[in-house]
Design a protein around this motif. Structure first.
Motif, PDB file in Angstrom:
ATOM      1  N   PRO A  90       0.825  -1.206   0.000  1.00  0.00           N
ATOM      2  CA  PRO A  90       0.000   0.000   0.000  1.00  0.00           C
ATOM      3  C   PRO A  90       0.861   1.260   0.000  1.00  0.00           C
ATOM      4  O   PRO A  90       1.826   1.367   0.754  1.00  0.00           O
ATOM      5  CB  PRO A  90      -0.796  -0.124   1.306  1.00  0.00           C
ATOM      6  N   GLY A  91       0.522   2.182  -0.884  1.00  0.00           N
ATOM      7  CA  GLY A  91       1.276   3.425  -0.964  1.00  0.00           C
ATOM      8  C   GLY A  91       2.246   3.483  -2.123  1.00  0.00           C
ATOM      9  O   GLY A  91       2.926   4.492  -2.317  1.00  0.00           O
ATOM     10  N   VAL A  92       2.325   2.409  -2.917  1.00  0.00           N
ATOM     11  CA  VAL A  92       3.241   2.421  -4.056  1.00  0.00           C
ATOM     12  C   VAL A  92       2.582   1.734  -5.249  1.00  0.00           C
ATOM     13  O   VAL A  92       1.816   0.777  -5.092  1.00  0.00           O
ATOM     14  CB  VAL A  92       4.582   1.739  -3.703  1.00  0.00           C
ATOM     15  N   LEU A  93       2.869   2.252  -6.448  1.00  0.00           N
ATOM     16  CA  LEU A  93       2.324   1.677  -7.676  1.00  0.00           C
ATOM     17  C   LEU A  93       2.926   0.300  -7.932  1.00  0.00           C
ATOM     18  O   LEU A  93       4.116   0.078  -7.703  1.00  0.00           O
ATOM     19  CB  LEU A  93       2.628   2.607  -8.863  1.00  0.00           C
ATOM     20  N   ILE A  94       2.110  -0.618  -8.398  1.00  0.00           N
ATOM     21  CA  ILE A  94       2.559  -1.978  -8.678  1.00  0.00           C
ATOM     22  C   ILE A  94       3.256  -2.024 -10.038  1.00  0.00           C
ATOM     23  O   ILE A  94       2.725  -1.506 -11.028  1.00  0.00           O
ATOM     24  CB  ILE A  94       1.353  -2.937  -8.675  1.00  0.00           C
ATOM     25  N   GLU A 145      11.327  10.884  -5.884  1.00  0.00           N
ATOM     26  CA  GLU A 145       9.987  10.501  -5.448  1.00  0.00           C
ATOM     27  C   GLU A 145       9.496  11.501  -4.410  1.00  0.00           C
ATOM     28  O   GLU A 145      10.246  11.923  -3.527  1.00  0.00           O
ATOM     29  CB  GLU A 145       9.996   9.089  -4.865  1.00  0.00           C
ATOM     30  N   LYS A 146       8.236  11.856  -4.491  1.00  0.00           N
ATOM     31  CA  LYS A 146       7.659  12.855  -3.590  1.00  0.00           C
ATOM     32  C   LYS A 146       7.184  12.273  -2.264  1.00  0.00           C
ATOM     33  O   LYS A 146       7.300  12.914  -1.213  1.00  0.00           O
ATOM     34  CB  LYS A 146       6.493  13.550  -4.290  1.00  0.00           C
ATOM     35  N   TYR A 147       6.640  11.052  -2.301  1.00  0.00           N
ATOM     36  CA  TYR A 147       5.901  10.546  -1.147  1.00  0.00           C
ATOM     37  C   TYR A 147       6.729   9.578  -0.293  1.00  0.00           C
ATOM     38  O   TYR A 147       7.302   8.613  -0.816  1.00  0.00           O
ATOM     39  CB  TYR A 147       4.603   9.879  -1.609  1.00  0.00           C
ATOM     40  N   PRO A 148       6.778   9.818   1.022  1.00  0.00           N
ATOM     41  CA  PRO A 148       7.578   8.970   1.921  1.00  0.00           C
ATOM     42  C   PRO A 148       7.199   7.491   1.873  1.00  0.00           C
ATOM     43  O   PRO A 148       8.062   6.621   1.986  1.00  0.00           O
ATOM     44  CB  PRO A 148       7.303   9.561   3.311  1.00  0.00           C
ATOM     45  N   GLU A 149       5.894   7.199   1.706  1.00  0.00           N
ATOM     46  CA  GLU A 149       5.461   5.796   1.657  1.00  0.00           C
ATOM     47  C   GLU A 149       6.143   5.069   0.507  1.00  0.00           C
ATOM     48  O   GLU A 149       6.652   3.954   0.673  1.00  0.00           O
ATOM     49  CB  GLU A 149       3.935   5.703   1.491  1.00  0.00           C
TER      50      GLU A 149
END
Length: 282
Positions: A90-94, A145-149
């Motif tokens: 969750p939080g990242v593109l597959i 990458e922008k998002y920490p997740e």
């Protein structure tokens, strides 16, 4: 009594087909491999082996998750891409097989460059940039990458794949972060689903981060921003290569031509869809 591997495989196929999973046979194999820890060959040789209670319970839990269309890749916590494994959740593109076309294109664009410097924008899991770094050990590769997740997955994938020639940076392509550097190749699989198409994406995709999917009213916001902010980051003769959505290739190609790129072209994925658009600065 627990099912044998053969019985469990057949039941899993039927359950997946019943809930509308298109590639139910492939998924059933992946699930059985996951719960048993066996390879394809081991499964064939041990098909009459009964599952342990733990394995049977694990299978039941996985099928319950798939029944609500929670992505199999998230359940398994990793997915194959270009012959390597990448952690996802969750939080990242597959990672998708279609994106491997971008790797093939990028490798061709830098084949004559010694020690190329590459940046992967909107890197997500890092699968594009890390793969290129491993395919070209002489390259220097930056991931943005922008998002920490997502960054957590990218960092894990750098370490797990032993990609020593990769550096990960936090930044926003819409603001032009990291654009002061110079590169021989820019690659990106940015968010490109238009606002209208976000309403009709598959059930599994709804579990992926919307920030990695939504590309604005026409799906082209990130292409415009990357071309505007990062064209100046290319060395003379440097190239840019994008993954694009279905029907977007000509629009993105036009954006590149308007920005002064030459040799603008497209590459098709395994389904014959124009999946990659690329061009070079003269």
């Amino acid at each position: 009594m627990a099912d044998t591997i053969f019985e469990a495989y057949n039941k899993t196929k039927k359950e997946l087909q019943k809930i509308g999973i298109e590639d139910f046979m492939f998924e059933a194999k992946q699930i059985i491999k996951h719960i048993t820890g066996y390879s394809n060959a081991e499964i064939l040789s041990r098909y009459n082996t009964r599952l342990t209670e733990f394995q049977q319970n694990n299978l039941t839990a996985i099928l319950k998750q798939r029944a609500i269309r929670y992505p199999l890749q998230y359940i398994l916590c990793s997915w194959g891409f270009y012959g390597r494994e990448y952690s996802v959740g969750p939080g990242v593109l597959i990672p998708r097989a279609d994106t491997e076309t971008l790797i093939d294109t990028a490798k061709e664009l830098i084949k004559d460059k010694k020690s190329p410097k590459i940046i992967d924008l909107c890197t997500g899991s890092g699968c594009i940039g890390i793969t290129l770094a491993l395919e070209r050990k002489d390259a220097e590769v930056d991931l943005l990458e922008k998002y920490p997740e997502a960054m957590r997955y990218a960092y894990k994938n750098i370490v797990d794949n032993g990609a020593e020639n990769v550096l990960l940076f936090e930044g926003d392509v819409l603001k032009g972060d990291k654009s002061e550097e110079k590169y021989d190749l820019i690659v990106s699989n940015p968010p490109y689903i238009s606002d209208s198409k976000m309403e009709i994406i598959s059930p599994e995709v709804h579990f992926e981060p919307e920030t990695a999917l939504r590309g604005g009213a026409d799906g082209l916001d990130f292409y415009r921003a990357i071309i505007e902010n990062y064209t100046k980051s290319l060395n003379d003769g440097g190239s840019i290569a994008f993954e694009v959505g279905i029907g977007q290739a000509e629009s993105v190609a036009a954006l590149l031509r308007d920005a002064g790129f030459v040799k603008v072209s497209t590459a098709k994925d395994l389904n014959g869809t124009d999946r990659v658009v690329f061009g070079t600065l003269s």
